[in-house]
Structures are given as structure tokens and as C-alpha cells.
Design a protein around this motif. Sequence first.
Motif, PDB file in Angstrom:
ATOM      1  N   SER A 221       0.784  -1.351  -0.089  1.00 43.95           N
ATOM      2  CA  SER A 221       0.105  -0.091   0.128  1.00 43.95           C
ATOM      3  C   SER A 221       0.471   1.328  -0.561  1.00 43.95           C
ATOM      4  O   SER A 221       2.216   1.495   0.553  1.00 43.95           O
ATOM      5  CB  SER A 221      -0.645  -0.091   1.104  1.00 43.95           C
ATOM      6  N   GLY A 226      -1.523   5.112  -3.990  1.00 42.61           N
ATOM      7  CA  GLY A 226      -2.236   3.698  -4.960  1.00 42.61           C
ATOM      8  C   GLY A 226      -1.167   2.642  -3.897  1.00 42.61           C
ATOM      9  O   GLY A 226      -1.395   2.493  -2.515  1.00 42.61           O
ATOM     10  N   GLY A 253      -5.241   0.923   5.894  1.00 41.52           N
ATOM     11  CA  GLY A 253      -4.043   0.061   5.141  1.00 41.52           C
ATOM     12  C   GLY A 253      -5.405  -1.013   5.618  1.00 41.52           C
ATOM     13  O   GLY A 253      -5.674  -2.529   5.090  1.00 41.52           O
ATOM     14  N   ASN A 276      -8.697  -1.043  -2.682  1.00 45.23           N
ATOM     15  CA  ASN A 276      -8.410   0.099  -3.134  1.00 45.23           C
ATOM     16  C   ASN A 276      -9.177   1.241  -2.759  1.00 45.23           C
ATOM     17  O   ASN A 276      -9.326   1.867  -1.922  1.00 45.23           O
ATOM     18  CB  ASN A 276      -7.700   0.201  -4.108  1.00 45.23           C
TER      19      ASN A 276
HETATM   20  N1  ATP Z   1      -4.827   9.835   1.430  1.00 42.75           N
HETATM   21  C1  ATP Z   1      -5.944   9.032   0.660  1.00 42.75           C
HETATM   22  N2  ATP Z   1      -6.610   9.237  -0.513  1.00 42.75           N
HETATM   23  C2  ATP Z   1      -7.019   7.580  -1.514  1.00 42.75           C
HETATM   24  N3  ATP Z   1      -6.998   6.815  -0.861  1.00 42.75           N
HETATM   25  C3  ATP Z   1      -5.785   6.633   0.453  1.00 42.75           C
HETATM   26  C4  ATP Z   1      -5.149   8.189   0.564  1.00 42.75           C
HETATM   27  N4  ATP Z   1      -4.387   7.235   1.585  1.00 42.75           N
HETATM   28  C5  ATP Z   1      -4.615   5.413   1.952  1.00 42.75           C
HETATM   29  N5  ATP Z   1      -5.565   5.122   0.615  1.00 42.75           N
HETATM   30  C6  ATP Z   1      -5.317   3.772   0.299  1.00 42.75           C
HETATM   31  O1  ATP Z   1      -5.678   3.118   1.490  1.00 42.75           O
HETATM   32  C7  ATP Z   1      -4.502   2.748   1.099  1.00 42.75           C
HETATM   33  C8  ATP Z   1      -3.643   2.421   2.408  1.00 42.75           C
HETATM   34  O2  ATP Z   1      -3.568   3.007   2.516  1.00 42.75           O
HETATM   35  P1  ATP Z   1      -1.773   3.582   3.784  1.00 42.75           P
HETATM   36  O3  ATP Z   1      -0.806   2.979   2.554  1.00 42.75           O
HETATM   37  O4  ATP Z   1      -1.548   4.459   4.609  1.00 42.75           O
HETATM   38  O5  ATP Z   1      -2.267   1.728   4.747  1.00 42.75           O
HETATM   39  P2  ATP Z   1      -1.149   1.855   6.109  1.00 42.75           P
HETATM   40  O6  ATP Z   1       0.057   2.741   6.049  1.00 42.75           O
HETATM   41  O7  ATP Z   1      -1.069   0.475   6.476  1.00 42.75           O
HETATM   42  O8  ATP Z   1      -2.628   2.511   7.059  1.00 42.75           O
HETATM   43  P3  ATP Z   1      -2.761   1.758   8.343  1.00 42.75           P
HETATM   44  O9  ATP Z   1      -2.004   0.820   8.980  1.00 42.75           O
HETATM   45  O10 ATP Z   1      -3.052   3.090   9.395  1.00 42.75           O
HETATM   46  O11 ATP Z   1      -3.882   0.908   8.451  1.00 42.75           O
HETATM   47  C9  ATP Z   1      -3.637   2.899   0.077  1.00 42.75           C
HETATM   48  O12 ATP Z   1      -2.983   2.407  -0.968  1.00 42.75           O
HETATM   49  C10 ATP Z   1      -4.843   3.788  -0.110  1.00 42.75           C
HETATM   50  O13 ATP Z   1      -5.753   2.587  -1.622  1.00 42.75           O
END
Ligand code: ATP
Length: 303
Positions: A221, A226, A253, A276
Motif C-alpha cells: 500500500s 495507490g 491499510g 483500493n
Molecule cells: N490520501 C489518500 N487518498 C486516497 N486513498 C488513500 C489515501 N491514503 C490511503 N489510501 C488508500 O488506502 C490504502 C492503504 O493506505 P496506507 O498505505 O496509508 O496504509 P497503512 O500505512 O498500512 O495504514 P494503517 O496501517 O494505518 O491502516 C492505500 O493503498 C490507498 O488505496
Amino acid sequence: MIYTLTLNPAIDYRMNTQKIIHGDTNRALSEELSFGGKGINVSKVLKNLGIESKALGFCAGFTGAALVSHLDECGINNDFVELCGGNTRINVKLCDGQNCETEINACGPKVSEDEKNILFDKIKNTVSDGDTLILSGSVPSGMGGETYACIIELVKDKNIRIVVDAQGELLLNTLRHKPFLVKPNLSELCGIVGKDLSTPDEIAGGAKKLRELGARNVLVSLGADGALLADENGIITSVCSHKGDAINTVGAGDSMVAGFVAGADEGYEYALRLANACGGATAFSVGLAEKECVEKLLKTKNA
Ligand SMILES: Nc1ncnc2c1ncn2[C@@H]1O[C@H](COP(=O)(O)OP(=O)(O)OP(=O)(O)O)[C@@H](O)[C@H]1O
Ligand SMILES: [Mg+2]
């Protein structure tokens, strides 16, 4: 059945202030309590999508009792092992009005060997062929980096989809058991492969490395950039994130994990799109992804 595991759940206590002065008495303008833990978030998003799951883990004390009541009220099946000492942790988040958040995450209750064995026996005796077991987040202090690998050992003779969303050696040590899915974010992937990855080719290289080490599917992620999937057929697929105003990306995530699991039987390309959309729906909401928002995003073109 889909089982989620949250070994160290938490109640988040967020206090909003105008300004924080260290060493002085500060007053909150407002405060909120929310029940969390990564596996619990996954169960909540699955529930919002209309998919049943069962939340497992440890809870303790009056905060643990509150957490279980909350899950019951949400209609989420749960079977937590109650620890005899301590309290399920409360993590304090201080917001100072300039959108700057200071977090103090508690360490949580201690888990004895006997209590660990009660949970492990429960997993061994309940999870069966055709089930999915989602292992998310950090583990209580004292349980160590082999914890998730040991849990997979308990069910290794069964036909189970294992999903791992964790950092560092907790995730790395599971790869030899060929988990169905691992979901690092970019900084977790960089930490695991031991180098900085920034271009799409470098990120794809990092994901392939985790596949070489045993993961069947690797979903990286990338927050607002994306996500990238290296699937078990050797295909790399990237998606752009949905466009919108991000309100709260905590749990994005976890929402992505829920979406991928929910869509996996309909093919990995669809699972990635659903993942996504779930991540985006959480980012654009105050709480976690709701079905209506997920369906709306799924219909838009940019994913
Ligand atoms: N600002 C954003 N706009 C649109 N989609 C987002 C955004 N932030 C996150 N996403 C979506 O959510 C997915 C997961 O986000 P991210 O990579 O921040 O996960 P993470 O760091 O594992 O989060 P957490 O551990 O807090 O749940 C991204 O791949 C995307 O699909
Ligand atoms: Mg994460």
C-alpha cells in the motif's frame, strides 16, 4: 469463516486542545474515545461490507470488558481470551489545534505462558479448512518476532488462507510458511528488504523479493499513491488511489486488507480494486469505510 487476530487491542483517547504547553495544566476543547486494533478494524470493515468474521485476541480489565461490549454492540462475533492482570491499553492522542498530533501508545498488559497457550489452543481447535486467518499489528511485549510464525505452525496442516499485516521480523518470519497475502506499506517494505525503494520498478522489485521468500501475494500500500500487487501468477498490477479529500487515513491499510480478502475469490484484479476502494473510503471518512462509499469509489474510473 474469516478470523481476525488482535493480540494487543487498544482504546484510543483523543484530546483536542488549542495549544499544548509542556509542564503546565492544559484543558481539552473536546475528546473522543474509539476502540481499535488492526484486526478489529479489519473485522469492522468486513462487517460494513456485509461479511461475517470473528475477532480473536487478548483483552484485560475494565477496558477489555468495554472493548468486548463494543464489539457485541457492533454485531461483530468475538472470542477474546481474558487476561488475569492489567487492562487493555489506552493510547493517548493529543491534538494541538495546528493539526499536529502527539501520540503516546501504551505497552499493554502482560501475557503469561498459560494465557498464550489458551489462545493458541483456541486457534488450533477453531480455525479449519477453508477459513481465512488474518494476523495484524504488533504483539504484546514479551511475545516476540516469531509469534505469527508460531501461530501459522498451529494450523499448517489445514487448508487456510493466512494474511499477515505486520512489521519487520514479525512479517518476515512468516514468509517461510507461504502466507496467502502480506500487506506491507512502503516504509514497512523498505524496512523488510533493508533498502530505500521509491520508483515503481524498485517497489515492484521489493514485492517480488517477498514472493521469492515465500509470500504468495504481496500487496504494497502506497497511501495517496495507490497500491501495487505482485500476485501468485507473477503478475504485477498497480492502481492509482482514488482522488478526494483525505480526512483520516488511520486504518486505511486495515481497510485495504479487508477489501482484498472480501474480493479474492473473484480474482486478484478485482480484489485489488476492492482493496483500493476500501482504503480510499476510509481515508475520505471520519471512521472506517462504509459500503456505500466503497461501492461509489468502485464505480469510478481511476482505480
Ligand atoms: N490520501 C489518500 N487518498 C486516497 N486513498 C488513500 C489515501 N491514503 C490511503 N489510501 C488508500 O488506502 C490504502 C492503504 O493506505 P496506507 O498505505 O496509508 O496504509 P497503512 O500505512 O498500512 O495504514 P494503517 O496501517 O494505518 O491502516 C492505500 O493503498 C490507498 O488505496
Ligand atoms: Mg498498515
